[in-house]
Design an enzyme around this catalytic site. Structure first.
Site, short mmCIF file in Angstrom:
data_model
loop_
_atom_site.label_atom_id
_atom_site.label_comp_id
_atom_site.label_asym_id
_atom_site.label_seq_id
_atom_site.Cartn_x
_atom_site.Cartn_y
_atom_site.Cartn_z
CB CYS A 1 -0.95 -0.03 1.18
SG CYS A 1 -1.99 -1.49 1.10
C1 UGA Z 1 -1.09 0.37 5.64
C2 UGA Z 1 -1.92 1.27 6.55
O1 UGA Z 1 -1.34 1.32 7.85
C3 UGA Z 1 -3.37 0.76 6.66
O2 UGA Z 1 -4.15 1.67 7.43
C4 UGA Z 1 -3.95 0.67 5.24
O3 UGA Z 1 -5.26 0.14 5.28
C5 UGA Z 1 -3.07 -0.24 4.40
O4 UGA Z 1 -1.72 0.29 4.36
C6 UGA Z 1 -3.66 -0.28 3.02
O5 UGA Z 1 -3.72 0.77 2.36
O6 UGA Z 1 -4.19 -1.32 2.63
P1 UGA Z 1 0.11 -2.02 5.93
O7 UGA Z 1 0.84 -1.65 4.69
O8 UGA Z 1 -0.57 -3.33 6.02
O9 UGA Z 1 -1.04 -0.92 6.24
O10 UGA Z 1 1.13 -1.97 7.17
P2 UGA Z 1 1.70 -0.83 8.13
O11 UGA Z 1 1.65 -1.34 9.51
O12 UGA Z 1 1.10 0.47 7.87
O13 UGA Z 1 3.24 -0.80 7.69
C7 UGA Z 1 3.64 -0.35 6.40
C8 UGA Z 1 5.15 -0.31 6.34
O14 UGA Z 1 5.63 0.79 7.13
C9 UGA Z 1 5.86 -1.54 6.88
O15 UGA Z 1 6.95 -1.85 6.06
C10 UGA Z 1 6.31 -1.13 8.26
O16 UGA Z 1 7.43 -1.83 8.70
C11 UGA Z 1 6.63 0.34 8.03
N1 UGA Z 1 6.55 1.14 9.26
C12 UGA Z 1 5.37 1.32 9.88
C13 UGA Z 1 7.70 1.72 9.75
O17 UGA Z 1 8.80 1.57 9.18
N2 UGA Z 1 7.63 2.47 10.88
C14 UGA Z 1 6.47 2.68 11.54
O18 UGA Z 1 6.48 3.37 12.57
C15 UGA Z 1 5.31 2.07 11.04
#
Ligand code: UGA
Length: 433
Positions: free
Chosen positions: A263
């Site tokens: 995403c």
């Molecule tokens: C993200 C959004 O958080 C959801 O709300 C949304 O519904 C989804 O995309 C989507 O559009 O379908 P997701 O990609 O499943 O969800 O996972 P996240 O937990 O958001 O993490 C995304 C990436 O960011 C991961 O690689 C994670 O490791 C990274 N991340 C996240 C960080 O590096 N630091 C953070 O503090 C948080």
């Protein structure tokens, strides 16, 4: 709410499967339709086609309420609602490829009957529901707003926490006419989370704005963390310090090798492409894309400082999934790490608790081993890319005992630095000065 409704889910990916099973849990009859027969076979055999905590139990619980079909038109004809949950990947130029949405909507349009409600759940660029989906639906001969209703209902669940998020959503956003919106809201009558009814384009923009904001927080955290690494400061303390500010808040401030997944990368890129197409350049979104494309190199820089030239060195790459609790490797930062290390002549030994087979499909030449022990054995350095619980639970002494040199590069701030250093590990982490 009316009695059980018949719902077609077009697209049995993460969003489609989780959304459908949650509706089934609330008593509705859900039919999953997908072009991938193996997904449908898995679902009808009671197996979930993706790794997601809690999903197998949910499927078992609701199995009596679900069916599968390979015929979208017929399934729509026999349903009250259709949720479009198909993929919206990136095109080569960063714009969103709406081909699957258009094809599915065209097929749905051939099946809609009077009173049907079509709901766009796929993440789509603002203007898509009205400009692409409705015309494709109406090509079937019936008119939106007169013969059937159309709404946009973006999804905000996170992979790895999808069931939890879908059962307790923090908000429900619906874009559409009052009639369409009320029909969709009735499906969510079981939750008291805030509900927002807006125009379809607004609902679409809310989804883009949310993902771009979150991705920007991560990118900015990484950028400042890189300064912390060089100035003797610990980003974790800085994040805690700014997180108490209610205007900033504590979430999505974890620094690391950058964001991956299906995403954030594609949505931020699509927003940037939208800006270019409207002559309103999204300079921040462009910068977030650029920042994230190179952030993984920070881990390689730390590795280089510890081991020098990586040529001929054995490097354990731990964690291949883009984040913990998923087997999804789309846009995983493990890929560029593996690629660059391999190109530089390192012997990379990869491990992941579950995403190994998926990683081999994107990196066919990779050496993926089955246990952490095999990856660590004789390694000159271990680079952690995913914050799996299995890794957090590793006893620090193992690095000293099992590796050729106990060097740990933490790409996700997985470990307690003092515990590792006490055990004699040379520990480096992104944002740790
Ligand atoms: C993200 C959004 O958080 C959801 O709300 C949304 O519904 C989804 O995309 C989507 O559009 O379908 P997701 O990609 O499943 O969800 O996972 P996240 O937990 O958001 O993490 C995304 C990436 O960011 C991961 O690689 C994670 O490791 C990274 N991340 C996240 C960080 O590096 N630091 C953070 O503090 C948080």
């Amino acid at each position: 709410m009316r009695g059980p409704l018949r719902i077609t889910i077009a697209g049995a990916g993460y969003v489609g499967v989780v959304t459908g099973l949650v509706f089934a849990r609330h008593g509705h009859h859900v039919t999953f339709v997908d072009l991938d027969a193996s997904r449908l076979e898995a679902l009808s055999a009671g197996r979930v086609p993706i790794h997601e905590p809690g999903l197998p139990d949910l499927l078992t619980e609701v199995r009596a309420n679900i069916a599968v079909s390979s015929n979208l038109k017929d399934s729509v004809s026999a349903s009250d609602f259709t949720f479009l949950c198909v993929g919206t990947p990136s095109s080569a130029d960063g714009t969103m490829d709406l081909g699957q949405v258009r094809a599915a909507a065209t097929e749905v349009g051939r099946g809609v009957k009077a009173g049907h409600v079509v709901v766009v759940k796929s993440t789509v660029i603002p203007g898509t529901t009205e400009g692409v989906v409705i015309p494709a639906l109406e090509a079937g001969g019936r008119k939106a707003g007169r013969d059937f209703e159309v709404a946009c209902n973006p999804e905000f669940l996170r992979e790895g926490a999808a069931v939890r998020d879908a059962l307790a959503p923090d908000r429900i956003v619906v874009g559409g006419s009052p009639k369409a919106a009320n029909a969709v809201l009735a499906l969510y009558s079981w939750t008291d989370s805030p509900k927002l009814v807006v125009a379809p384009g607004t609902a679409e923009m809310i989804k883009f704005a949310a993902n771009t904001f979150l991705a920007t927080r991560v990118a900015l955290s990484n950028e400042i963390a890189n300064l912390c690494t060089r100035t003797g400061v610990d980003w974790v303390d800085v994040a805690r310090g700014i997180g108490f500010d209610a205007r900033i808040g504590p979430q999505f401030l974890r620094a690391g090798v950058g964001f991956g997944g299906y995403c954030f990368p594609k949505d931020v890129m699509a927003l940037a492409a939208l800006g270019r197409s409207l002559s309103a350049p999204s300079l921040i979104a462009e910068a977030v894309v650029g920042n994230n494309q190179v952030q993984y190199r920070e881990a390689l820089r730390l590795l280089g400082e510890e081991v020098g030239e990586v040529k001929g060195k054995r490097v354990a790459l731990l964690g291949l999934a883009f984040k913990a609790d998923t087997d999804d490797v789309r846009e995983t930062r493990a890929y560029p790490l593996w690629r660059d290390l391999t190109a530089a002549g390192a012997h990379v030994v990869c491990h992941d608790p579950i995403a190994g087979p998926a990683f081999l499909r994107v990196a066919p030449g990779a050496r993926v081993v089955k246990s952490v022990g095999e990856a660590l054995a004789g390694a000159d350095a271990a680079l952690f890319q995913t914050e799996w619980e299995e890794y957090k639970a590793l006893e620090p002494a193992r690095f000293v005992r099992e590796m050729a040199r106990p060097i740990v590069i933490d790409g996700r701030r997985t470990f307690d630095s003092s515990a590792l250093r006490r055990a004699g590990v040379r520990y480096r982490a992104i944002g740790l000065g």
